[in-house]
Design a protein around this motif. Sequence first.
Motif, PDB file in Angstrom:
ATOM      1  N   PRO A  52       0.811  -1.075   0.000  1.00  0.00           N
ATOM      2  CA  PRO A  52       0.056   0.071  -0.125  1.00  0.00           C
ATOM      3  C   PRO A  52       0.809   1.420   0.081  1.00  0.00           C
ATOM      4  O   PRO A  52       1.725   1.336   0.885  1.00  0.00           O
ATOM      5  CB  PRO A  52      -0.693  -0.108   1.247  1.00  0.00           C
ATOM      6  CG  PRO A  52      -0.071  -1.159   2.179  1.00  0.00           C
ATOM      7  CD  PRO A  52       0.817  -2.063   1.285  1.00  0.00           C
ATOM      8  N   GLY A  53       0.473   2.260  -0.854  1.00  0.00           N
ATOM      9  CA  GLY A  53       1.320   3.315  -1.118  1.00  0.00           C
ATOM     10  C   GLY A  53       2.616   3.394  -1.882  1.00  0.00           C
ATOM     11  O   GLY A  53       3.257   4.282  -2.275  1.00  0.00           O
ATOM     12  N   VAL A  54       2.916   2.032  -2.050  1.00  0.00           N
ATOM     13  CA  VAL A  54       4.318   1.802  -2.481  1.00  0.00           C
ATOM     14  C   VAL A  54       4.278   1.245  -4.001  1.00  0.00           C
ATOM     15  O   VAL A  54       4.699   1.390  -5.193  1.00  0.00           O
ATOM     16  CB  VAL A  54       5.342   0.905  -1.921  1.00  0.00           C
ATOM     17  CG1 VAL A  54       6.583   0.806  -2.819  1.00  0.00           C
ATOM     18  CG2 VAL A  54       5.741   1.627  -0.411  1.00  0.00           C
ATOM     19  N   GLU A  55       3.295   0.316  -4.351  1.00  0.00           N
ATOM     20  CA  GLU A  55       3.093  -0.218  -5.655  1.00  0.00           C
ATOM     21  C   GLU A  55       1.505  -0.060  -5.627  1.00  0.00           C
ATOM     22  O   GLU A  55       0.426   0.167  -4.734  1.00  0.00           O
ATOM     23  CB  GLU A  55       3.116  -1.836  -5.384  1.00  0.00           C
ATOM     24  CG  GLU A  55       4.680  -1.941  -5.274  1.00  0.00           C
ATOM     25  CD  GLU A  55       4.992  -3.470  -4.887  1.00  0.00           C
ATOM     26  OE1 GLU A  55       5.967  -3.980  -5.668  1.00  0.00           O
ATOM     27  OE2 GLU A  55       4.237  -4.283  -4.312  1.00  0.00           O
ATOM     28  N   GLU A  56       1.109  -0.347  -7.094  1.00  0.00           N
ATOM     29  CA  GLU A  56      -0.341  -0.359  -7.453  1.00  0.00           C
ATOM     30  C   GLU A  56      -0.483  -1.135  -8.856  1.00  0.00           C
ATOM     31  O   GLU A  56       0.371  -1.106  -9.520  1.00  0.00           O
ATOM     32  CB  GLU A  56      -0.966   1.123  -7.834  1.00  0.00           C
ATOM     33  CG  GLU A  56      -2.315   0.960  -8.427  1.00  0.00           C
ATOM     34  CD  GLU A  56      -2.716   2.229  -8.601  1.00  0.00           C
ATOM     35  OE1 GLU A  56      -3.916   2.700  -8.644  1.00  0.00           O
ATOM     36  OE2 GLU A  56      -1.885   3.224  -9.283  1.00  0.00           O
ATOM     37  N   ALA A  71      16.373  -4.184   0.911  1.00  0.00           N
ATOM     38  CA  ALA A  71      15.686  -4.062   2.095  1.00  0.00           C
ATOM     39  C   ALA A  71      14.351  -4.301   2.029  1.00  0.00           C
ATOM     40  O   ALA A  71      13.745  -4.918   3.143  1.00  0.00           O
ATOM     41  CB  ALA A  71      16.138  -2.604   2.789  1.00  0.00           C
ATOM     42  N   GLU A  72      13.683  -3.534   1.265  1.00  0.00           N
ATOM     43  CA  GLU A  72      12.244  -3.855   1.051  1.00  0.00           C
ATOM     44  C   GLU A  72      11.674  -5.258   0.740  1.00  0.00           C
ATOM     45  O   GLU A  72      10.897  -5.853   1.334  1.00  0.00           O
ATOM     46  CB  GLU A  72      11.791  -3.080   0.014  1.00  0.00           C
ATOM     47  CG  GLU A  72      10.273  -2.953  -0.476  1.00  0.00           C
ATOM     48  CD  GLU A  72       9.966  -2.460  -1.646  1.00  0.00           C
ATOM     49  OE1 GLU A  72       8.844  -3.013  -2.304  1.00  0.00           O
ATOM     50  OE2 GLU A  72      10.259  -1.440  -2.041  1.00  0.00           O
ATOM     51  N   LEU A  73      12.522  -5.997  -0.023  1.00  0.00           N
ATOM     52  CA  LEU A  73      11.755  -7.561  -0.147  1.00  0.00           C
ATOM     53  C   LEU A  73      12.492  -8.213   1.076  1.00  0.00           C
ATOM     54  O   LEU A  73      11.385  -9.147   1.393  1.00  0.00           O
ATOM     55  CB  LEU A  73      12.995  -7.849  -1.195  1.00  0.00           C
ATOM     56  CG  LEU A  73      12.679  -9.668  -1.370  1.00  0.00           C
ATOM     57  CD1 LEU A  73      11.444  -9.708  -2.008  1.00  0.00           C
ATOM     58  CD2 LEU A  73      13.585 -10.019  -2.703  1.00  0.00           C
ATOM     59  N   ALA A  74      13.278  -7.953   1.835  1.00  0.00           N
ATOM     60  CA  ALA A  74      13.540  -8.727   3.236  1.00  0.00           C
ATOM     61  C   ALA A  74      12.430  -8.101   3.834  1.00  0.00           C
ATOM     62  O   ALA A  74      12.075  -9.099   4.536  1.00  0.00           O
ATOM     63  CB  ALA A  74      14.926  -8.168   3.824  1.00  0.00           C
ATOM     64  N   ALA A  75      11.837  -7.034   4.036  1.00  0.00           N
ATOM     65  CA  ALA A  75      10.777  -6.742   4.894  1.00  0.00           C
ATOM     66  C   ALA A  75       9.396  -7.350   4.442  1.00  0.00           C
ATOM     67  O   ALA A  75       8.952  -8.153   5.327  1.00  0.00           O
ATOM     68  CB  ALA A  75      10.657  -5.126   4.847  1.00  0.00           C
ATOM     69  N   ARG A  76       9.253  -7.629   3.368  1.00  0.00           N
ATOM     70  CA  ARG A  76       8.276  -8.251   2.865  1.00  0.00           C
ATOM     71  C   ARG A  76       8.469  -9.887   3.254  1.00  0.00           C
ATOM     72  O   ARG A  76       7.157 -10.440   3.728  1.00  0.00           O
ATOM     73  CB  ARG A  76       8.126  -8.249   1.281  1.00  0.00           C
ATOM     74  CG  ARG A  76       7.921  -6.819   0.939  1.00  0.00           C
ATOM     75  CD  ARG A  76       7.784  -6.680  -0.880  1.00  0.00           C
ATOM     76  NE  ARG A  76       6.405  -7.251  -0.990  1.00  0.00           N
ATOM     77  CZ  ARG A  76       5.524  -6.779  -2.222  1.00  0.00           C
ATOM     78  NH1 ARG A  76       6.169  -5.701  -2.973  1.00  0.00           N
ATOM     79  NH2 ARG A  76       4.485  -6.995  -2.422  1.00  0.00           N
ATOM     80  N   HIS A 105       6.934   5.191   8.491  1.00  0.00           N
ATOM     81  CA  HIS A 105       8.491   5.535   8.240  1.00  0.00           C
ATOM     82  C   HIS A 105       8.708   5.696   6.725  1.00  0.00           C
ATOM     83  O   HIS A 105       9.776   6.084   6.496  1.00  0.00           O
ATOM     84  CB  HIS A 105       9.063   4.412   8.913  1.00  0.00           C
ATOM     85  CG  HIS A 105       9.073   4.058  10.213  1.00  0.00           C
ATOM     86  ND1 HIS A 105       9.666   4.804  11.253  1.00  0.00           N
ATOM     87  CD2 HIS A 105       8.284   3.099  10.754  1.00  0.00           C
ATOM     88  CE1 HIS A 105       9.110   4.425  12.253  1.00  0.00           C
ATOM     89  NE2 HIS A 105       8.549   3.321  12.145  1.00  0.00           N
ATOM     90  N   ALA A 106       7.755   5.555   5.683  1.00  0.00           N
ATOM     91  CA  ALA A 106       8.260   5.608   4.499  1.00  0.00           C
ATOM     92  C   ALA A 106       8.162   7.381   4.179  1.00  0.00           C
ATOM     93  O   ALA A 106       7.383   8.039   4.575  1.00  0.00           O
ATOM     94  CB  ALA A 106       7.042   5.042   3.640  1.00  0.00           C
ATOM     95  N   VAL A 135       7.887   6.375  -0.873  1.00  0.00           N
ATOM     96  CA  VAL A 135       9.018   5.473  -1.167  1.00  0.00           C
ATOM     97  C   VAL A 135       9.366   4.530   0.010  1.00  0.00           C
ATOM     98  O   VAL A 135       9.244   4.940   1.307  1.00  0.00           O
ATOM     99  CB  VAL A 135      10.227   6.159  -1.435  1.00  0.00           C
ATOM    100  CG1 VAL A 135      11.529   5.322  -1.705  1.00  0.00           C
ATOM    101  CG2 VAL A 135       9.977   6.923  -2.667  1.00  0.00           C
ATOM    102  N   PHE A 136       9.525   3.395  -0.117  1.00  0.00           N
ATOM    103  CA  PHE A 136       9.691   2.415   1.073  1.00  0.00           C
ATOM    104  C   PHE A 136      10.723   2.970   1.850  1.00  0.00           C
ATOM    105  O   PHE A 136      12.027   3.524   1.178  1.00  0.00           O
ATOM    106  CB  PHE A 136       9.909   0.939   0.494  1.00  0.00           C
ATOM    107  CG  PHE A 136       9.682  -0.091   1.639  1.00  0.00           C
ATOM    108  CD1 PHE A 136       8.560  -0.553   1.899  1.00  0.00           C
ATOM    109  CD2 PHE A 136      10.960  -0.476   2.238  1.00  0.00           C
ATOM    110  CE1 PHE A 136       8.541  -1.526   3.022  1.00  0.00           C
ATOM    111  CE2 PHE A 136      10.675  -1.430   3.205  1.00  0.00           C
ATOM    112  CZ  PHE A 136       9.469  -1.983   3.554  1.00  0.00           C
ATOM    113  N   PRO A 137      10.892   2.665   3.272  1.00  0.00           N
ATOM    114  CA  PRO A 137      11.950   3.071   4.048  1.00  0.00           C
ATOM    115  C   PRO A 137      13.445   2.454   3.562  1.00  0.00           C
ATOM    116  O   PRO A 137      13.190   1.469   3.311  1.00  0.00           O
ATOM    117  CB  PRO A 137      11.479   2.995   5.437  1.00  0.00           C
ATOM    118  CG  PRO A 137      10.110   2.431   5.402  1.00  0.00           C
ATOM    119  CD  PRO A 137       9.757   2.366   3.889  1.00  0.00           C
TER     120      PRO A 137
END
Length: 482
Positions: A222-226, A317-322, A338-339, A352-354
């Motif tokens: 949410p907010g990063v992708e659509e 980092a984003e993929l690791a969070a997911r 935090h984004a 943008v993802f943190p």
Amino acid sequence: MITEEDLRRAVGSRDPRFDGWLFVAVTTTGVYCRPSCPAAMPRPENVRVFPSAAAAQVNGFRACKRCRPDASPGSPEWNFRADLVGRAMRLIADGVVDREGVAGLAARLGYSRRQIHRQLVAEVGAGPQALARAQRAQTARLLLETTALPVSDVAFAAGFASIRQFNETVRRVFATTPTALRNARARSGAAPAPGVVPLRLAYRPPLDVPALLGSLGARPLPGVEEYAGGVFRRSLSLPHGPGTVALWPVPGADHVGCELRLADLRDLTTAVQRCRRLLDLDADQQSITASLEADPLLRPLVAACPGRRVPGHPDAAELAARLLLDGDAALATLIRRHAEPLPVPVGAVTHVFPGAAALAALDHAGPDAPPGRGGALRALAAALAGGDLRLDPGADRRRARRRLLDLPGLDPLVVDHIRMRVLGDPDVFPARCPKVRHALRRLSDGAVPADIPALSDRWRPWRSYATQHLWAGPPAPVIPGV
């Protein structure tokens, strides 16, 4: 590797599969082309073949105005190879030489500038500066043809150090002037809004673009992708500022539609390469399909989708969070708190993802995070932010794997996902993945093979692609009359 017979056949048959693999120069005209160029075939004695556009340019040839060889798909060799030359080519494509110079490239790779130059010239026909200059020329043409930026701004946005260097390079590479390239854009229609760059991302068929974009958009952050109306959008964290990309299929074409919105146009080269890696557009799909469909176990899966690619990811980092937080509520909380907001939202893409530094500084990953996973995410983010771990296009894949496994809380399956999607390693096989084991059970009439790692050896060096086929599973049966 391409043999002499392959070269002759590619040039003689205008085979588009070799576009980007090699470049055909004609000594009588001073022009270099794609192998698939429709122009009249020259005499064999007047043909020279180069392994890169930069090598052709260094030897005094200019790009063909008809087939635009500098815009052909990238060579799949640089995705596959994990040696010094392959890592250097990926970093140069990502814009490292433009941002950090050859010294920065050498520091990232851990070799001397002289050694890197020598190996690149021996295998690619040009050194790092020449390769970066060829890339800058292509970026400049994109900006001249797709934006209304003043020519002087185009020069510096493309990475040139001076207007004079910019003008000389454009004349040498394209046999025309920047103004003439800009006038060609004016004749084709109005320029898009400032900061918007429309592109065509070429690829080698086969590729099921709608399925690939649907896979990327199956669980949008949410907010990063659509993902809406067949268009996948997401934000990008780039060296000079944030950006967004929109990607969509173009029916009947050999390219993906793309629109980039960048806070700083100096990030164009990097953004294009990250989009190409996101969609795995430079894969040698013909070779991958031929290798995997030779295996009787995988043959039905490959036959159902011969163009299946390995979706990439632009942010480790984003993929690791997911993977670690593994929950929409925890991720939504993280993004909300935090984004970084985008200066101009695009549709539902607002943030943008943190970054790694922000994730490393978190006290905890939120109340919805699984126990222990927040600490693993902070450890990985701290290693990335501190430079102890590199997961960029030039990373040593084996060293990165060892370092990832040393981090607390990262199990091998998470590491395999990062290697496959962030590092672009084509030969990853998560043997303990439940989805893989379930797929193998179905393909083996209900019995899981006794030695799955040994079985996967039959699929080297394309085990990441075999994994994608197994994850997708067999196609749904066709019911007559439905």
